[in-house]
Each structure stands twice: as structure tokens, then as C-alpha cells.
Design an enzyme around this catalytic site. Structure first.
Site, PDB file in Angstrom:
ATOM      1  N   GLU A 191      82.325  51.660  52.382  1.00  0.00           N
ATOM      2  CA  GLU A 191      81.791  52.976  52.013  1.00  0.00           C
ATOM      3  C   GLU A 191      82.384  53.988  52.992  1.00  0.00           C
ATOM      4  O   GLU A 191      81.741  54.440  53.931  1.00  0.00           O
ATOM      5  CB  GLU A 191      80.263  52.981  52.109  1.00  0.00           C
ATOM      6  CG  GLU A 191      79.674  54.264  51.576  1.00  0.00           C
ATOM      7  CD  GLU A 191      78.201  54.446  51.939  1.00  0.00           C
ATOM      8  OE1 GLU A 191      77.521  55.156  51.205  1.00  0.00           O
ATOM      9  OE2 GLU A 191      77.750  53.899  52.953  1.00  0.00           O
ATOM     10  N   ASP A 211      78.711  49.180  55.003  1.00  0.00           N
ATOM     11  CA  ASP A 211      77.887  50.365  54.772  1.00  0.00           C
ATOM     12  C   ASP A 211      78.252  51.450  55.793  1.00  0.00           C
ATOM     13  O   ASP A 211      78.416  51.179  56.982  1.00  0.00           O
ATOM     14  CB  ASP A 211      76.419  49.950  54.962  1.00  0.00           C
ATOM     15  CG  ASP A 211      75.437  51.005  54.516  1.00  0.00           C
ATOM     16  OD1 ASP A 211      75.442  51.328  53.324  1.00  0.00           O
ATOM     17  OD2 ASP A 211      74.676  51.505  55.357  1.00  0.00           O
TER      18      ASP A 211
END
Ligand code: GLC
Length: 572
Positions: free
Chosen positions: A296, A238
Site C-alpha cells: 500500500e 500496510d
């Protein structure tokens, strides 16, 4: 926190100028990809990774919330769809200020989602079916309820003080600088206990971990080991780009202008991100079976995206291409520039990673749909995504034409103990539509977020029955990726269609056998004469087309509005 979370990414925060900057690359007609696959190919170099928003996929225990056992129950469906791996959104214990992306215990499972034993069972069952599992690892920040932060905030000399980023404010009572959080407001929150401010690029409930502290690095790498030992095939990382900030925390003289808040030079893609991910990469490499990092990795341009792989392919193996993922309109010329660039100029041995939708992005059916041809457009974007080389992500429900929840459905959705707060992104997180019933086959209880009315038409049962459905289109594309030499390993060739509304590319195997993929990105029917192919190109049969097409009058081609044709070619 109630309705405070703005539409992060749903509004495609990346502005056009950033896209255009990366597009200024001109490519030769029919240029052959310079990329050469490394000697031993890995499973993730041409995989389909299916993203599961755990809260909404399948509830197994009748509480209206999806869980790990629910995913286990649906593994045969996933295998049938032809996917290689699943990425499951965070299932750790969490106070749910950001539905799991605020982690209060990195090595456990939230009661909402099951137990560690359920995880072990899921890994076992998935492996039996050849499906790998990626754990969503939230590196940038923890929850403010994590015991580490609870310690850290106690006093300035607490041993964990430096695990987070604390600074004094200004004499006039304002925060240390004028930086803004991605979710709005200042990136700093004052903690009255010690009269210092802590840094958070996301919500105040998501304090940033201080990755410059060796103890934090060790603790987080131990978390990675924990899940790798327990069978994770790797991670979806993330928010990697924002793991580090300029240590001097300078005031931003242009806070209202320049790049968007998550792409500022002081908070995005600092060199320490590369060195940290290199360390994580080596950790994964010390485990068997080609563990992988999908990330990401939001970047402003292709150069930064290429850098995310590492100079020696020793950082992120699969950085998601947000230059394409953030696109929000059917624009053949923009597609050509971005897909040609990603496939031909990312650098030898770097696997491109494509996606169009996620738990943060508008769904394809809605985002690209024109209100009239949405099903056909869903098929077009599926082909655009799945006929590419490299690795592709698909978000749960795309294969049955799930769109976003309607605004009035979302507005009527209740706040309850199962849904403690509203988030605009909930519109793309509604329960998976398995069957045309009140709870959509998702749960026996009232789901945490309402089932969409459109379930009556768009559901797995119905879509499986109809051979012309979006589901069968996905199935056929996934089969091509696996079984057809051109789509399985064939290189990407750029093609000039001579029509600004039509995007085409070819995939060609080493034998010279290949396929041409032609996508009409407009509502007008088109008559094309494909001049841009090498003279020796021979046209064979139609492999797949929507609407159906019996034969291509090579090199002439009639395309229906938003029509897609995948045709056999041979270039010898
Ligand atoms: C990532 C996630 C998003 C989350 C944010 C903060 O962008 O995809 O859903 O809100 O990180 O963790």
C-alpha cells in the site's frame, strides 16, 4: 470508539491536483513500451490478486463472521475465476479498533478467524490449486493492546520504551507538534502514566512502531520469517509510506493547506522507508519460490511510485498505483494519461500494479456507476483493469457486481459484539453474495454486517447462470490474460482515439499479433474512425464486446453508451 472513524479513502482523499501533477506527461502516439521484462519472469509479474476481506467472505463455523476455513471452502470458486493469488486482510488477534489493522499478536490467528492449523490447511489446499496467499503485514503500527506497547507505556526507562515514539509535550500542555492523524485529531496521545505523548498516524489505538530501533526491526523481520516459513507467498504491506517521520518533528506551518495529511514531506516516503524495505526484500529473497511484496504505497506522483520499486528492483516488487486506484470518475482523458504513464514511463523492469477498489475504496459498480448503466460500467472498469499488462488486483465481489451498501442499510446495521463499532468503510465490506437467500450463503447465523438487499439479483448463483453477466465477463477477461499471447505478455501501445470520451490502448505480442481495447466512457453512442494506428494495422475478429458486437467495420467503430470492444489486430 464508536462512530469516530471518518471515511478514510472512501472519499478519495487524494485531491485532483495531485493526480494532475502526475498526468503532465506527454506520450508519442503508438509509442512502444520501453520496458523490457527481466530475464526470468516471475509469477507475480502478470498476476491477478484477489483481495479477501476475511470477516465477510465465508463463515465456516456459524458465528456470522468469515474465517480461514471459509476461504478454504471457496478455493474451487476462486480457481474457477482464474485468479493467481489471494491477499487476505489481517486475521491476527486484535481488539478490532480498526478491524484487524490493530494487531495485538503478529504470529497468531484471531479466534474469530480460526487457528494456525486452519492457516496451514488453507496454504496446503490453496497450493494444490495453484493459488498463492499474501499475508497483510501491518508494519507501521501495532495495537495499543500489544504486549510490546503495554511494556513500553509502563515507564520512561522500560526496555521497550523506545519501541514506540514518545515525546514530551509543550509547557502549555499541548502535544509535541500540530500534526494531524489520518483518522482525524492530533497524531499524539498523552499517556498519563508517564506524562509523555505517543505518536500515531492512524487511531490512538494504533501507536506507531519506532522503526529506527534495531530491536523493532529484528522483531518485525522475525514476524516476516514466521509467515514465510508457514507458507505465505509474500505480503501485502500496510501503510509503508508512513513508516518514518522527520526525526525533529517540526511544527507544520501549513497544517491546513498543502498535500493531504498522509502525504506531507515530514511523514511520507522518507528515504529510510526505501532502505528498510530493501532489507525486507532481501529477507524474502532468501526464501525459495519467488516470494513477493505487494504494498500500500500511497504516493503523490509517479516519480515517488517509481522510487518505491528501488533503484535495482530491490524493494517493493508490486507497489499499488494509487494515482489510478484513487480515481473516482469515468474520464477517458484522465485514464489515458494515467494508464499510458504507468505502462510506458514507470521504468524498465518495474511491474505496474492496477486496482480500482479495496476494503478502503468505494466499489467500482457504485463509484463509477451513473445510476442507469452501472452493470455496463462495471464491465468497462473490469476491462480497463484486467486488460492491462502487469499485475491487477480485484476486490471480492466485484466479479458479481457487488456495489456499496446503501446508506440506509448501513445506518440500520446494528452495533453488536460481532460489530463493536461502526466504520464508514463498512459499506464496502458487506458479506459476499453467494446465493439469493437471507444470509447469502455466507453464514448459517446472522452475519456481523447485514447482507445487502440487492443480493436477490447480484449473487454468484445467478451470475453464473447468465452468460451475459458481469461474472462471465470477468471470467472471459481472466482467460484472455492467461491464454492470449497479446494479453499474457504483449506490450502496451498508446492509442489516440481522437475522441475525448473514448479511451483505447493496444496490447501487442512480439509476433505483431495483438488486440485493441476501446472503452467508451460516456453515455453517448459514438461513431469512431481510428486514425491513430500504424498504417500497416489489420483488423481481425471481435474478441470480446459488451454490448455484443458481431464485427468491427475497421477502422470504423460504433460504440454503445459505455460500450467496450476488444478486437483482434495485427501490426506487421
Ligand atoms: C491501511 C489499511 C486500512 C487501515 C489503515 C491503518 O490503510 O488499508 O484499512 O485502516 O491502514 O492500519
Amino acid at each position: 470508539m464508536s462512530n469516530a472513524i471518518p471515511a478514510y479513502k472512501l472519499n478519495r482523499l487524494v485531491p485532483q491536483w495531485l493526480l494532475l501533477a502526475a498526468l503532465a506527461i506527454s506520450l508519442p502516439l503508438c509509442a512502444a513500451a520501453p520496458t523490457k521484462a527481466p530475464e526470468k519472469e516471475k509469477w507475480w509479474q502478470h498476476a491477478v490478486i484477489y483481495e479477501i476481506y476475511i470477516r465477510s467472505f465465508q463463515d465456516s463455523n456459524g458465528d456470522g463472521i468469515g474465517d480461514l476455513n471459509g476461504i478454504s471452502q471457496r478455493l474451487d470458486y476462486l480457481k474457477g475465476l482464474g485468479i493467481d493469488a489471494i491477499w487476505i486482510t489481517p486475521f491476527y488477534p486484535s481488539p478490532n479498533a480498526d478491524f484487524g489493522y490493530d494487531v495485538s499478536d503478529y504470529t497468531n490467528v484471531s479466534k474469530d478467524y480460526g487457528t494456525l492449523a486452519d492457516w496451514d490447511n488453507l496454504v496446503r489446499e490453496a497450493n494444490k490449486r495453484g493459488i498463492r496467499i499474501l499475508v497483510d503485514f501491518v508494519l507501521n503500527h501495532s495495537s495499543d493492546q500489544h504486549p510490546w506497547f503495554q511494556e513500553s507505556r509502563k515507564s520512561k526507562d522500560n526496555p521497550k520504551r523506545d519501541w514506540y515514539v514518545w515525546r514530551n509535550g509543550n509547557a502549555d500542555g499541548t502535544p509535541p507538534n500540530n500534526w494531524r492523524s489520518i483518522f482525524g485529531g492530533s497524531t499524539w496521545t498523552l499517556d498519563p502514566a508517564t506524562n509523555q505523548w505517543y505518536y500515531h498516524i492512524f487511531l490512538a489505538q494504533q501507536p506507531d512502531l519506532n522503526w529506527r530501533n534495531p530491536e523493532v526491526r529484528k522483531a518485525m523481520f522475525d514476524v516476516a520469517r514466521f509467515w514465510l516459513k508457514r507458507g505465505a507467498a509474500g505480503f501485502r504491506l500496510d501503510a509503508t509510506a508512513t513508516m518514518f517521520e522527520d526525526e525533529t518533528y517540526p511544527n507544520d506551518p501549513n497544517i491546513d493547506g498543502g498535500p493531504p495529511v498522509h502525504l506531507k514531506s515530514y511523514n511520507s516516503s522518507l528515504p529510510e522507508v526505501n532502505s528498510t524495505l530493501k532489507e525486507l526484500h532481501s529477507l524474502l529473497a532468501s526464501f525459495p519460490d519467488d516470494r513477493v511484496i505487494l504494498a500500500e504505497s500511497v504516493t503523490a506522483d509517479l516519480k515517488n511510485l517509481a522510487a518505491a520499486y528501488g533503484k535495482n528492483h530491490d524493494e517493493i516488487q508490486l507497489p499499488m498505483n494509487f494515482l489510478i486506484g484513487d480515481m473516482n470518475k469515468l474520464d477517458a482523458s484522465a485514464f489515458k494519461k494515467q494508464f499510458d504513464a504507468a505502462n510506458l514511463t514507470l521504468g524498465a523492469g518495474n511491474t505496474p500494479v492496477f486496482f480500482f477498489s479495496s476494503h478502503d475504496h468505494t466499489r467500482q459498480w457504485t463509484g463509477f456507476g451513473d445510476g442507469e448503466h452501472n452493470d455496463q460500467i462495471a464491465k468497462l472498469t473490469a476491462a480497463l483493469n484486467l486488460a492491462q499488462p502487469g499485475t491487477t488486483l480485484m476486490y471480492y465481489g466485484e466479479e458479481i457486481g457487488m456495489g456499496d451498501m446503501k446508506a440506509q442499510e448501513l445506518a440500520a446495521a446494528a452495533i453488536s459484539s460481532k460489530r463493536p463499532r461502526a466504520d464508514d468503510r463498512d459499506r464496502v465490506r458487506s458479506p459476499m453474495q453467494w446465493e439469493p437467500t437471507a444470509t447469502a450463503g455466507f453464514s448459517t447465523a446472522t452475519p456481523w454486517l447485514p447482507v445487502q438487499a440487492i443480493t436477490a439479483k447480484y449473487n454468484v448463483l445467478e451470475q453464473q447462470r447468465d452468460p451475459q453477466s458481469i461474472y462471465h465477463w470477468y471470467l472471459a477477461l481472466n482467460k484472455l490474460r492467461k491464454a492470449d499471447a497479446a494479453f499474457n505478455r504483449g506490450e502496451y501501445r498508446a492509442i489516440d482515439t481522437g475522441d475525448k470520451d473514448v479511451f483505447a490502448f493496444a496490447r501487442v505480442a512480439t509476433t505483431g499479433e495483438g488486440a485493441i481495447v476501446v472503452l467508451n466512457c460516456s453515455a453517448q453512442a459514438k461513431e469512431l474512425h481510428l486514425n491513430g494506428l500504424p498504417a500497416k494495422t489489420q483488423f481481425g475478429d471481435v474478441i470480446l464486446a459488451s454490448p455484443t458486437l458481431a464485427k468491427m467495420e475497421s477502422p470504423k467503430l460504433s460504440l454503445e453508451p459505455y460500450g467496450v470492444v476488444i478486437n483482434r489486430i495485427s501490426i506487421k
